[in-house]
Design a protein around this motif. Structure first.
Motif, short mmCIF file in Angstrom:
data_model
loop_
_atom_site.label_atom_id
_atom_site.label_comp_id
_atom_site.label_asym_id
_atom_site.label_seq_id
_atom_site.Cartn_x
_atom_site.Cartn_y
_atom_site.Cartn_z
N PRO A 1 -6.31 29.47 15.22
CA PRO A 1 -6.11 29.80 16.64
C PRO A 1 -6.77 31.12 17.04
O PRO A 1 -6.12 32.05 17.51
CB PRO A 1 -4.58 29.88 16.75
N GLN A 2 -8.07 31.17 16.86
CA GLN A 2 -8.86 32.33 17.26
C GLN A 2 -9.89 31.89 18.29
O GLN A 2 -10.74 31.04 17.99
CB GLN A 2 -9.56 32.95 16.05
N PRO A 3 -9.84 32.43 19.50
CA PRO A 3 -10.67 31.88 20.60
C PRO A 3 -12.17 31.93 20.33
O PRO A 3 -12.88 30.99 20.67
CB PRO A 3 -10.29 32.75 21.80
N LEU A 4 -12.68 32.99 19.71
CA LEU A 4 -14.12 33.08 19.49
C LEU A 4 -14.58 32.04 18.47
O LEU A 4 -15.61 31.40 18.64
CB LEU A 4 -14.51 34.49 19.04
N ARG A 5 -13.82 31.88 17.39
CA ARG A 5 -14.21 30.87 16.39
C ARG A 5 -14.03 29.46 16.94
O ARG A 5 -14.84 28.57 16.66
CB ARG A 5 -13.39 31.07 15.11
N PHE A 6 -12.98 29.27 17.72
CA PHE A 6 -12.77 27.97 18.37
C PHE A 6 -13.94 27.64 19.28
O PHE A 6 -14.49 26.53 19.25
CB PHE A 6 -11.46 28.01 19.16
N ALA A 7 -14.35 28.62 20.09
CA ALA A 7 -15.49 28.41 21.00
C ALA A 7 -16.77 28.15 20.22
O ALA A 7 -17.57 27.28 20.60
CB ALA A 7 -15.65 29.62 21.91
N ALA A 8 -16.97 28.88 19.12
CA ALA A 8 -18.19 28.69 18.33
C ALA A 8 -18.26 27.28 17.76
O ALA A 8 -19.33 26.66 17.74
CB ALA A 8 -18.24 29.72 17.20
N ARG A 9 -17.12 26.75 17.31
CA ARG A 9 -17.11 25.39 16.76
C ARG A 9 -17.41 24.36 17.84
O ARG A 9 -18.15 23.40 17.62
CB ARG A 9 -15.77 25.09 16.10
N ARG A 10 -16.83 24.55 19.02
CA ARG A 10 -17.07 23.60 20.11
C ARG A 10 -18.52 23.66 20.57
O ARG A 10 -19.14 22.64 20.85
CB ARG A 10 -16.13 23.89 21.28
N ILE A 11 -19.06 24.86 20.68
CA ILE A 11 -20.46 25.01 21.11
C ILE A 11 -21.40 24.39 20.09
O ILE A 11 -22.36 23.69 20.44
CB ILE A 11 -20.78 26.50 21.34
N ALA A 12 -21.13 24.64 18.80
CA ALA A 12 -22.00 24.10 17.75
C ALA A 12 -22.00 22.58 17.77
O ALA A 12 -23.03 21.95 17.47
CB ALA A 12 -21.55 24.61 16.38
N ARG A 13 -20.89 21.98 18.13
CA ARG A 13 -20.82 20.51 18.13
C ARG A 13 -21.55 19.90 19.31
O ARG A 13 -22.08 18.78 19.20
CB ARG A 13 -19.35 20.04 18.15
N ILE A 14 -21.61 20.61 20.43
CA ILE A 14 -22.15 20.00 21.64
C ILE A 14 -23.54 20.51 22.00
O ILE A 14 -24.47 19.73 22.25
CB ILE A 14 -21.18 20.24 22.83
N VAL A 15 -23.72 21.81 22.06
CA VAL A 15 -24.89 22.39 22.71
C VAL A 15 -26.21 22.11 22.00
O VAL A 15 -27.19 21.72 22.66
CB VAL A 15 -24.68 23.90 22.96
N PRO A 16 -26.34 22.30 20.67
CA PRO A 16 -27.66 22.07 20.07
C PRO A 16 -28.19 20.66 20.29
O PRO A 16 -29.34 20.48 20.71
CB PRO A 16 -27.42 22.37 18.58
N GLY A 17 -27.37 19.65 20.00
CA GLY A 17 -27.81 18.27 20.19
C GLY A 17 -28.10 17.97 21.64
O GLY A 17 -29.08 17.29 21.98
#
Length: 369
Positions: A83-99
């Motif tokens: 439950p850490q917002p920056l790591r949570f955001a990083a995981r969500r961004i990594a899953r969506i944005v590059p592809g």
């Protein structure tokens, strides 16, 4: 014969030995079929499953609804594990944005060069790049996206270049919702998330105007919250064939009643109850037939690539009926989605995970004062 007891959702989710990637893959293919029928210029623009469920449901909405249940399940798990917002955001961004960025870059360049009034010269204008970068960051989750940001004048007839991305905008808003709820926790996290999901479900249905600016679509919001709620009871929840049959029985019990009051014996939530139960059963199952999909998730690539591929194929091929258009499109979409997973999406996810581990190790190794 005794029916085997299914394992808990928690044990299925916590391992890679599950069928959720396969469920997502089927849902993505359903969306492709739905749009292939809509885009074919020859015969009926309504696929057989939509005709069966109309007007309560269509194939695309059914598939997206299952997506949202599974997303609520796994995104909530991601927050509860860390439950850490920056790591949570990083995981969500990594899953969506590059592809998504690679898809938008390739399809937009191809569309402008080969399917526009200007040809390659159109790439010198700002419109294609505004579209690529604006869509890559999900238009910063704004509520009203100007139509000119979703299309480029003179390209592929001036229609939306990737219509299905609307679901990503709303999914992104739900990620923010999960993080906000988690940050506001005043009880043990599992209990807090469970109570928040129940409260928001009730609020959305009893007082829709309270959350109207954020919720937008109560049905999809409710399905994501249902997945969130399931995650909080996953350690005790078991979904098997008996539960699917019970859901089907409930659907059938209301059949004649609904048929007498509406244009269809089906309802949105009745169909989603059966589909959701079946998806959770298959997702929880162990099966060797799904082994490849335990670690490879092609569904996102299929989802984000299929619309522009269908548009371009429709523009270059002679008029095709829906089924041939669907088949030809899969011959392009599936290999591209596989390449996207293996060379863009999965490497991005691994890189973020590695950086997080390295940072955690550095913190653990740092001398304390």
């Amino acid at each position: 014969m005794r029916i085997p007891v299914p394992r808990t959702l928690a044990s299925a989710i916590d391992s890679h030995d599950n069928g959720f990637n396969a469920v997502r893959l089927v849902c993505a293919l359903m969306v492709v079929a739905y749009h292939a029928w809509q885009m074919n210029p020859v015969f009926s623009r309504t696929d057989p499953l939509t005709r069966l469920m109309a007007p309560a449901m269509d194939t695309g909405t059914l598939a997206v609804g299952v997506f949202f249940i599974i997303s609520g399940l796994f995104v909530t798990q991601s927050w509860m594990r860390d439950p850490q917002p920056l790591r949570f955001a990083a995981r969500r961004i990594a899953r969506i944005v590059p592809g998504l960025f690679v898809c938008l870059l390739v399809t937009t360049v191809l569309a402008v060069v080969f399917f526009s009034d200007t040809g390659a010269a159109g790439l010198a204008s700002g419109a294609p790049w505004r579209y690529i970068f604006g869509s890559s960051v999900l238009h910063l989750l704004q509520y009203n996206i100007p139509p000119e940001e979703l299309r480029i004048a003179g390209v592929l007839g001036g229609i939306d270049l990737n219509g299905p991305l609307w679901t990503l905008y709303w999914e992104g808003r739900m990620y923010v919702m999960v993080a906000l709820i988690g940050l506001a926790a005043v009880l043990p996290m599992r209990v807090w998330m469970r109570n928040a999901a129940i409260f928001l479900l009730l609020a959305a249905h009893l007082f829709p105007s309270v959350l109207s600016g954020y919720v937008w679509e109560v049905r999809m919001w409710s399905l994501f919250l249902f997945g969130m709620l399931l995650q909080t009871v996953a350690a005790h929840a078991r979904i098997g064939p008996v539960h699917v049959l019970c859901a089907l029985a409930l659907l059938l019990l209301n059949w004649t009643r609904n048929a007498s009051l509406t244009d269809s014996p089906l309802t949105f939530f009745g169909v989603m109850l059966v589909a959701g139960a079946a998806a959770l059963w298959i997702g929880s199952a162990r099966t060797r037939a799904l082994q490849h999909f335990r670690t490879h998730d092609y569904s996102f690539g299929i989802y984000i690539w299929h619309w522009p591929v269908l548009l371009m194929l429709r523009a270059v091929l002679p008029p095709l009926d829906a089924l041939p258009l669907f088949a030809v499109s899969l011959a392009v979409i599936v290999p591209v989605a596989m390449l996207s997973w293996h060379f863009v999406e999965a490497p991005a996810i691994r890189t973020v995970r590695r950086l997080m581990r390295e940072r955690a190790n550095d913190r653990a190794a740092a001398p304390s004062n």
